[in-house]
Design an enzyme around this catalytic site. Sequence first.
Site, PDB file in Angstrom:
ATOM      1  NE  ARG A  43       7.899  18.389  13.840  1.00  0.00           N
ATOM      2  CZ  ARG A  43       8.694  19.401  13.562  1.00  0.00           C
ATOM      3  NH1 ARG A  43       8.487  20.575  14.146  1.00  0.00           N
ATOM      4  NH2 ARG A  43       9.684  19.281  12.685  1.00  0.00           N
ATOM      5  CG  ASP A 151       9.097   5.793   7.010  1.00  0.00           C
ATOM      6  OD1 ASP A 151      10.269   5.997   6.659  1.00  0.00           O
ATOM      7  OD2 ASP A 151       8.585   6.340   7.994  1.00  0.00           O
TER       8      ASP A 151
END
Length: 295
Positions: A43, A151
């Site tokens: 990532r 979120d």
Amino acid sequence: MTLPAPSAIPALAEADLARFGEFVYRRTGLRFAPGQRGMVERRVAERMREAGTATFAEYFARLRADLDREVEHLINALTVNETYFLREEYQLRCLTASLMGLVTARKRPGDAVRIWSMPCATGEEPYSIAIWLLEHWPEVDRYEVEIVGSDIDTAALAAAARGSYGERALMRLTPDLVGRYFAPEAAARPGPRSAPRWRIIEELRRSVRFSPCNLMDRAAMAAEGRFDVVFCRNVLIYFDDASRRVAADHLYDALAPGGFVCLGHTESMSRISPLFRVCRLADVIVYQRPEQDDG
């Protein structure tokens, strides 16, 4: 500047990995397990390429400055949003069989009933709550039911607001439910390999509000107000003990007196915080903020 090819980007040095882990921990409360090192390095490499940085030192400096929302992009890349409709259905059964009755016992018809899905990933959970209430709670029209999904991952929230899902997300839904609450979408690229998708009907999309929020951010949590029921499932397992205690305090403050928090089936608030009262309802354990407190 010529960036290295993906395969040429070196693994993070131990010191860099430790600095990066502490940076993410301070922002999110999440700790990476040793087995997640490969995922973290992939990532980071992806974000370095997107950000146009050639070295980790250059990228980390950009992260710390955060002049172009790179921290947000990084968190979006690191968070996992694997979910589906009617996940952990036993808690939804408890919601309509027990919790809603307990919540509305202290309300009048027309009062607000507030439910928070936090974190909500790509929206399957808050939409599941809305569908379940419509299907299984006869009192749904007597109250102003507000469902909020939050979120830390803004990309996931954008997907949630769109409400478009593939077959795997709908695998627990009957064809009847799919037919009532979803409309088939035309494939973006028609062809023999195009996967079918369905979109939540507009009326149901309007019944859920989505907002970005970090469970570790007291001010952001407080800005959403207080809720009667909070679903906070399968996230505390990624925190360490200190972060869990902070999260528990924030969840407690997010509840109206007498409100309930539902955790994942492997999580236990009893081992984290003494603030909540343990409630055993049929085959479900939930945690209640006492009605009589000074909060």
